[in-house]
Scaffold this motif. Structure first.
Motif, PDB file in Angstrom:
ATOM      1  N   ARG A  73       3.010  60.808  11.651  1.00 41.44           N
ATOM      2  CA  ARG A  73       1.827  61.515  12.164  1.00 41.44           C
ATOM      3  C   ARG A  73       1.960  61.900  13.629  1.00 41.44           C
ATOM      4  N   GLY A  74       3.071  61.531  14.247  1.00 36.47           N
ATOM      5  CA  GLY A  74       3.316  61.955  15.623  1.00 36.47           C
ATOM      6  C   GLY A  74       3.026  60.938  16.705  1.00 36.47           C
ATOM      7  N   ALA A  75       2.714  59.703  16.344  1.00 37.85           N
ATOM      8  CA  ALA A  75       2.483  58.666  17.360  1.00 37.85           C
ATOM      9  C   ALA A  75       3.810  58.276  17.994  1.00 37.85           C
ATOM     10  N   GLU A  76       3.776  58.083  19.303  1.00 43.26           N
ATOM     11  CA  GLU A  76       4.984  57.675  20.013  1.00 43.26           C
ATOM     12  C   GLU A  76       4.642  56.813  21.207  1.00 43.26           C
ATOM     13  N   ILE A  77       5.645  56.154  21.721  1.00 40.61           N
ATOM     14  CA  ILE A  77       5.498  55.301  22.886  1.00 40.61           C
ATOM     15  C   ILE A  77       4.988  56.147  24.052  1.00 40.61           C
ATOM     16  N   ASN A 119      -5.792  42.038  -4.709  1.00 42.60           N
ATOM     17  CA  ASN A 119      -4.762  41.371  -5.498  1.00 42.60           C
ATOM     18  C   ASN A 119      -3.554  41.172  -4.585  1.00 42.60           C
ATOM     19  N   GLN A 120      -3.248  39.934  -4.257  1.00 39.85           N
ATOM     20  CA  GLN A 120      -2.184  39.637  -3.298  1.00 39.85           C
ATOM     21  C   GLN A 120      -0.819  40.147  -3.736  1.00 39.85           C
ATOM     22  N   THR A 121      -0.511  40.081  -5.029  1.00 43.62           N
ATOM     23  CA  THR A 121       0.783  40.559  -5.518  1.00 43.62           C
ATOM     24  C   THR A 121       0.915  42.055  -5.309  1.00 43.62           C
ATOM     25  N   GLU A 122      -0.120  42.815  -5.663  1.00 44.31           N
ATOM     26  CA  GLU A 122      -0.089  44.262  -5.456  1.00 44.31           C
ATOM     27  C   GLU A 122      -0.048  44.599  -3.977  1.00 44.31           C
ATOM     28  N   ALA A 123      -0.809  43.885  -3.188  1.00 44.24           N
ATOM     29  CA  ALA A 123      -0.865  44.167  -1.753  1.00 44.24           C
ATOM     30  C   ALA A 123       0.504  44.037  -1.109  1.00 44.24           C
ATOM     31  N   LYS A 124       1.250  43.048  -1.509  1.00 45.64           N
ATOM     32  CA  LYS A 124       2.561  42.836  -0.914  1.00 45.64           C
ATOM     33  C   LYS A 124       3.506  43.999  -1.181  1.00 45.64           C
ATOM     34  N   GLU A 125       3.264  44.721  -2.236  1.00 49.18           N
ATOM     35  CA  GLU A 125       4.135  45.844  -2.588  1.00 49.18           C
ATOM     36  C   GLU A 125       3.573  47.199  -2.182  1.00 49.18           C
ATOM     37  N   ASP A 126       2.272  47.332  -2.103  1.00 51.49           N
ATOM     38  CA  ASP A 126       1.649  48.645  -1.931  1.00 51.49           C
ATOM     39  C   ASP A 126       1.014  48.897  -0.567  1.00 51.49           C
ATOM     40  N   ILE A 127       0.749  47.863   0.203  1.00 50.70           N
ATOM     41  CA  ILE A 127       0.023  48.040   1.452  1.00 50.70           C
ATOM     42  C   ILE A 127       0.961  47.882   2.645  1.00 50.70           C
ATOM     43  N   TYR A 128       0.818  48.816   3.570  1.00 53.36           N
ATOM     44  CA  TYR A 128       1.621  48.831   4.788  1.00 53.36           C
ATOM     45  C   TYR A 128       0.698  48.827   5.996  1.00 53.36           C
ATOM     46  N   MET A 129       1.223  48.398   7.105  1.00 55.10           N
ATOM     47  CA  MET A 129       0.430  48.285   8.323  1.00 55.10           C
ATOM     48  C   MET A 129       1.156  48.965   9.475  1.00 55.10           C
ATOM     49  N   ALA A 130       0.398  49.728  10.241  1.00 56.22           N
ATOM     50  CA  ALA A 130       0.886  50.257  11.512  1.00 56.22           C
ATOM     51  C   ALA A 130       0.121  49.496  12.589  1.00 56.22           C
ATOM     52  N   SER A 131       0.832  48.836  13.470  1.00 57.95           N
ATOM     53  CA  SER A 131       0.213  48.066  14.541  1.00 57.95           C
ATOM     54  C   SER A 131       0.754  48.588  15.868  1.00 57.95           C
ATOM     55  N   ILE A 132      -0.151  49.008  16.730  1.00 61.94           N
ATOM     56  CA  ILE A 132       0.248  49.592  18.007  1.00 61.94           C
ATOM     57  C   ILE A 132      -0.257  48.700  19.130  1.00 61.94           C
ATOM     58  N   GLY A 133       0.653  48.301  20.009  1.00 54.70           N
ATOM     59  CA  GLY A 133       0.306  47.482  21.165  1.00 54.70           C
ATOM     60  C   GLY A 133       0.344  48.331  22.423  1.00 54.70           C
ATOM     61  N   PHE A 134      -0.618  48.101  23.306  1.00 50.65           N
ATOM     62  CA  PHE A 134      -0.760  48.892  24.533  1.00 50.65           C
ATOM     63  C   PHE A 134      -0.560  48.019  25.761  1.00 50.65           C
ATOM     64  N   ASN A 135      -0.005  48.604  26.810  1.00 52.42           N
ATOM     65  CA  ASN A 135       0.199  47.875  28.055  1.00 52.42           C
ATOM     66  C   ASN A 135      -1.081  47.911  28.894  1.00 52.42           C
ATOM     67  N   THR A 136      -1.023  47.334  30.089  1.00 54.21           N
ATOM     68  CA  THR A 136      -2.214  47.276  30.941  1.00 54.21           C
ATOM     69  C   THR A 136      -2.660  48.652  31.431  1.00 54.21           C
ATOM     70  N   GLU A 137      -1.777  49.627  31.401  1.00 54.27           N
ATOM     71  CA  GLU A 137      -2.153  51.000  31.777  1.00 54.27           C
ATOM     72  C   GLU A 137      -2.818  51.733  30.605  1.00 54.27           C
ATOM     73  N   GLY A 138      -2.814  51.113  29.418  1.00 55.81           N
ATOM     74  CA  GLY A 138      -3.474  51.707  28.261  1.00 55.81           C
ATOM     75  C   GLY A 138      -2.606  52.642  27.440  1.00 55.81           C
ATOM     76  N   THR A 139      -1.292  52.603  27.650  1.00 55.48           N
ATOM     77  CA  THR A 139      -0.403  53.444  26.855  1.00 55.48           C
ATOM     78  C   THR A 139       0.391  52.587  25.864  1.00 55.48           C
ATOM     79  N   ALA A 140       0.737  53.180  24.730  1.00 54.62           N
ATOM     80  CA  ALA A 140       1.449  52.453  23.680  1.00 54.62           C
ATOM     81  C   ALA A 140       2.801  51.965  24.195  1.00 54.62           C
ATOM     82  N   GLU A 141       3.052  50.667  24.022  1.00 51.80           N
ATOM     83  CA  GLU A 141       4.343  50.111  24.432  1.00 51.80           C
ATOM     84  C   GLU A 141       5.148  49.616  23.245  1.00 51.80           C
ATOM     85  N   ILE A 142       4.487  49.445  22.096  1.00 54.51           N
ATOM     86  CA  ILE A 142       5.201  49.092  20.867  1.00 54.51           C
ATOM     87  C   ILE A 142       4.423  49.632  19.669  1.00 54.51           C
TER      88      ILE A 142
END
Length: 100
Positions: A15-19, A64-87
């Motif tokens: 989707r175009g997210a970047e550091i 359903n935990q079994t289905e979740a382990k195979e079908d669900i994904y997570m995007a986790s974005i961490g930000f620095n103190t300046e408020g920009t994505a660092e990971i």
């Protein structure tokens, strides 16, 4: 998989997210509806690959935990103190639950 400072200007998410982007820019790309934005320096999104849509916060008792382990994904974005994505981490549900 994770994007860090050394990937800035080289790699982006589908989707175009970047550091270096602001949290507001990330929300614009992924939407605010399903953003899990409880911490000042982090934002998470869950995606159900079977239903091909973002979903809200996951309740461990509500899926359903079994289905979740195979079908669900997570995007986790961490930000620095300046408020920009660092990971930007892209994880499957199983790995994401091991981290929490």
């Amino acid at each position: 998989m994770g994007l860090r400072e050394e990937t800035k200007g080289i790699y982006k998410t589908a989707r175009g997210a970047e550091i270096g982007q602001l949290k507001s820019d990330i929300k614009e790309l992924y939407g605010a509806t399903y953003a899990i934005d409880k911490a000042e320096r982090n934002i998470d999104y869950y995606y159900d690959s079977k239903k091909k849509k973002f979903i809200g916060e996951i309740s461990l008792g509500g899926i359903n935990q079994t289905e979740a382990k195979e079908d669900i994904y997570m995007a986790s974005i961490g930000f620095n103190t300046e408020g920009t994505a660092e990971i930007i981490m892209l994880l499957d549900y199983k790995w994401a639950t091991l981290l929490s």
